[in-house]
Design a protein around this motif. Structure first.
Motif, PDB file in Angstrom:
ATOM      1  N   LEU A 137     -65.393  16.872  -7.389  1.00 16.38           N
ATOM      2  CA  LEU A 137     -64.480  18.361  -6.971  1.00 16.38           C
ATOM      3  C   LEU A 137     -64.732  19.026  -5.735  1.00 16.38           C
ATOM      4  CD1 LEU A 137     -63.782  19.024  -9.940  1.00 16.38           C
ATOM      5  CD2 LEU A 137     -62.131  17.645  -9.000  1.00 16.38           C
ATOM      6  N   SER A 138     -63.532  19.264  -4.916  1.00 17.86           N
ATOM      7  CA  SER A 138     -64.240  20.487  -4.377  1.00 17.86           C
ATOM      8  C   SER A 138     -64.613  22.170  -4.396  1.00 17.86           C
ATOM      9  CB  SER A 138     -62.772  20.655  -2.299  1.00 17.86           C
ATOM     10  OG  SER A 138     -61.848  21.136  -3.400  1.00 17.86           O
ATOM     11  N   ALA A 139     -65.085  22.258  -3.204  1.00 11.97           N
ATOM     12  CA  ALA A 139     -65.401  24.257  -3.860  1.00 11.97           C
ATOM     13  C   ALA A 139     -64.589  24.904  -4.335  1.00 11.97           C
ATOM     14  CB  ALA A 139     -66.180  25.013  -3.003  1.00 11.97           C
ATOM     15  N   GLU A 143     -64.130  26.691  -8.431  1.00 14.28           N
ATOM     16  CA  GLU A 143     -64.268  28.122  -8.936  1.00 14.28           C
ATOM     17  C   GLU A 143     -62.183  27.773  -9.384  1.00 14.28           C
ATOM     18  OE1 GLU A 143     -63.403  29.994  -5.578  1.00 14.28           O
ATOM     19  OE2 GLU A 143     -65.450  29.664  -4.413  1.00 14.28           O
ATOM     20  N   ALA A 144     -61.789  27.239  -8.573  1.00 13.99           N
ATOM     21  CA  ALA A 144     -59.955  27.320  -9.700  1.00 13.99           C
ATOM     22  C   ALA A 144     -60.602  26.603 -11.598  1.00 13.99           C
ATOM     23  CB  ALA A 144     -59.023  26.634  -9.301  1.00 13.99           C
ATOM     24  N   ILE A 145     -61.360  25.889 -11.401  1.00 11.60           N
ATOM     25  CA  ILE A 145     -61.569  25.846 -12.986  1.00 11.60           C
ATOM     26  C   ILE A 145     -62.796  26.730 -14.193  1.00 11.60           C
ATOM     27  CG2 ILE A 145     -62.597  23.494 -14.054  1.00 11.60           C
ATOM     28  CD1 ILE A 145     -61.704  21.619 -12.396  1.00 11.60           C
ATOM     29  N   ALA A 146     -63.339  27.122 -12.685  1.00  8.14           N
ATOM     30  CA  ALA A 146     -64.231  28.126 -13.486  1.00  8.14           C
ATOM     31  C   ALA A 146     -63.475  29.610 -13.853  1.00  8.14           C
ATOM     32  CB  ALA A 146     -65.258  28.709 -12.649  1.00  8.14           C
ATOM     33  N   ARG A 147     -62.241  29.454 -13.281  1.00  7.55           N
ATOM     34  CA  ARG A 147     -61.808  30.548 -13.370  1.00  7.55           C
ATOM     35  C   ARG A 147     -60.738  30.964 -14.764  1.00  7.55           C
ATOM     36  NH1 ARG A 147     -57.802  31.193  -9.769  1.00  7.55           N
ATOM     37  NH2 ARG A 147     -59.273  30.433  -7.767  1.00  7.55           N
ATOM     38  N   ILE A 148     -59.806  29.339 -15.240  1.00  2.00           N
ATOM     39  CA  ILE A 148     -59.026  28.939 -16.139  1.00  2.00           C
ATOM     40  C   ILE A 148     -59.946  29.374 -16.943  1.00  2.00           C
ATOM     41  CG2 ILE A 148     -57.778  27.482 -16.469  1.00  2.00           C
ATOM     42  CD1 ILE A 148     -56.939  26.524 -14.535  1.00  2.00           C
TER      43      ILE A 148
END
Length: 153
Positions: A137-139, A143-148
């Motif tokens: 996964l790209s950075a 970040e999007a996964i961590a936010r969700i």
């Protein structure tokens, strides 16, 4: 085809019935032996699973007479067979000749089976490779996964 002949009051004798009529038999025993040998290898086009020597069909009789006429005319065994094959096709032979066309006919199922096996192995191997290596996964995706998930990831 078989004929049952009564041998004694207590039993039966079973003997093969040959369709060659006495009026078809050649006077020369050597030619008759050649004709019989050739007839054993020729298929009755009506019965399809019998030689012309065993068949009672009218076409088989005609073929037996044709074989004998060709032999009396001086044809070799090969010339007689070649004449019948040119006239009726290779189907007239009970044991087809080994040539490239027949070889291709017999080899085609093996080639298809082998090709199918190779395709199956390649497909399974490809699926295993894709399953074993998860994509990186790209950075931005991290970040999007961590936010969700709220940082629970």
């Amino acid at each position: 085809m078989f004929v049952v002949v009564t041998a004694a009051p207590t039993g039966l004798l079973v003997a093969p019935a040959f369709a060659v009529n006495p009026d078809e038999v050649l006077a020369d025993p050597a030619l008759e032996a050649r004709a019989r040998k050739l007839s054993e290898g020729l298929r009755c086009l009506v019965c399809q699973n019998e030689s012309i020597d065993d068949s009672n069909a009218d076409l088989a009789k005609d073929l037996r007479l044709l074989v004998r006429a060709r032999l009396e005319a001086g044809d070799t065994d090969t010339e007689v067979i070649d004449y019948l094959v040119s006239r009726y096709g290779e189907f007239v032979l009970l044991r087809p000749r080994l040539d490239w066309l027949n070889l291709a006919l017999w080899a085609t199922p093996l080639v298809v089976l082998f090709g199918g096996a190779v395709l199956a192995v390649a497909t399974v191997a490809g699926r295993r490779r894709r399953r074993q290596a998860p994509p990186e996964l790209s950075a931005a995706e991290e970040e999007a996964i961590a936010r969700i998930t709220g940082g629970r990831g």
